[in-house]
Design a protein around this motif. Structure first.
Motif, PDB file in Angstrom:
ATOM      1  N   PHE A   1      -9.011   5.858  -2.842  1.00 33.20           N
ATOM      2  CA  PHE A   1      -9.814   6.088  -1.648  1.00 33.20           C
ATOM      3  C   PHE A   1     -11.007   6.938  -2.065  1.00 33.20           C
ATOM      4  O   PHE A   1     -10.887   7.778  -2.958  1.00 33.20           O
ATOM      5  CB  PHE A   1      -9.029   6.855  -0.574  1.00 33.20           C
ATOM      6  CG  PHE A   1      -7.894   6.078   0.017  1.00 33.20           C
ATOM      7  CD1 PHE A   1      -8.024   5.464   1.245  1.00 33.20           C
ATOM      8  CD2 PHE A   1      -6.685   5.981  -0.652  1.00 33.20           C
ATOM      9  CE1 PHE A   1      -6.961   4.745   1.796  1.00 33.20           C
ATOM     10  CE2 PHE A   1      -5.625   5.273  -0.111  1.00 33.20           C
ATOM     11  CZ  PHE A   1      -5.763   4.655   1.111  1.00 33.20           C
TER      12      PHE A   1
ATOM     13  N   GLU B   1       0.836  -1.203   0.000  1.00 32.49           N
ATOM     14  CA  GLU B   1       0.000   0.000   0.000  1.00 32.49           C
ATOM     15  C   GLU B   1       0.868   1.250   0.000  1.00 32.49           C
ATOM     16  O   GLU B   1       0.544   2.245  -0.646  1.00 32.49           O
ATOM     17  CB  GLU B   1      -0.929  -0.002   1.207  1.00 32.49           C
ATOM     18  CG  GLU B   1      -1.966  -1.107   1.161  1.00 32.49           C
ATOM     19  CD  GLU B   1      -2.792  -1.181   2.425  1.00 32.49           C
ATOM     20  OE1 GLU B   1      -4.020  -1.013   2.328  1.00 32.49           O
ATOM     21  OE2 GLU B   1      -2.216  -1.408   3.517  1.00 32.49           O
TER      22      GLU B   1
ATOM     23  N   ALA C   1      -9.208  -2.533  -0.839  1.00 38.33           N
ATOM     24  CA  ALA C   1      -8.587  -2.983   0.413  1.00 38.33           C
ATOM     25  C   ALA C   1      -7.957  -4.352   0.195  1.00 38.33           C
ATOM     26  O   ALA C   1      -8.499  -5.182  -0.532  1.00 38.33           O
ATOM     27  CB  ALA C   1      -9.631  -3.051   1.521  1.00 38.33           C
TER      28      ALA C   1
ATOM     29  N   LYS D   1     -12.243   2.255   1.066  1.00 41.26           N
ATOM     30  CA  LYS D   1     -11.109   1.662   0.359  1.00 41.26           C
ATOM     31  C   LYS D   1     -11.638   0.591  -0.588  1.00 41.26           C
ATOM     32  O   LYS D   1     -11.815  -0.552  -0.198  1.00 41.26           O
ATOM     33  CB  LYS D   1     -10.136   1.014   1.351  1.00 41.26           C
ATOM     34  CG  LYS D   1      -9.056   1.890   1.886  1.00 41.26           C
ATOM     35  CD  LYS D   1      -8.254   1.151   2.943  1.00 41.26           C
ATOM     36  CE  LYS D   1      -6.921   0.719   2.454  1.00 41.26           C
ATOM     37  NZ  LYS D   1      -6.035   0.272   3.547  1.00 41.26           N
TER      38      LYS D   1
END
Length: 126
Positions: free
Chosen positions: A33, A26, A107, A104
């Motif tokens: 986002f 990440e 994710a 997210k």
């Protein structure tokens, strides 16, 4: 007025690309986002006068959100949301409460569809 009731300025689906998160991937690769925001502001004077001086500009709110999002990497989206709320309360004395959701969509979990998200409800500190 009780917190989280009454007039509000709403900004939904604000998209950003950033490097927030726990995992090294990440931090290196980044991800999308999405932020949804409600700010409790008395809008009656703006409605009665039709002048910008009696409201909080949603463009200015967006600028604070963007600057905070881009300013400091966080490991947790809870901390990211907290930082945005604090910056908005500091920048705009007319904002009485904030509801913020940080989503997210990518994710790092094995989901086929959907997103991970958090939501904070905060009233201006006394």
């Amino acid at each position: 007025m009780a917190p989280f009731t009454g007039d509000r300025i709403i900004l939904n689906d604000l998209g950003f690309y950033g490097y927030h998160g726990l995992f090294s991937e990440e931090e290196k690769l980044g991800q999308r986002f999405v932020i949804d925001l409600q700010c409790g502001v008395d809008l009656s004077a703006a409605g009665n006068t039709d002048t910008i001086g009696h409201t909080v500009s949603y463009a200015d709110i967006y600028d604070v959100v963007r600057e905070t999002f881009e300013g400091r990497r966080t490991r947790l989206i809870e901390a990211l949301a907290h930082n945005i709320v604090a910056a908005l309360f500091e920048a705009f004395s007319d904002i009485e409460w904030i509801i913020i959701r940080v989503r997210k969509p990518e994710a790092p979990i094995a989901m086929v569809r959907g997103e991970a998200a958090i939501e904070l409800h905060r009233a201006r500190p006394a």
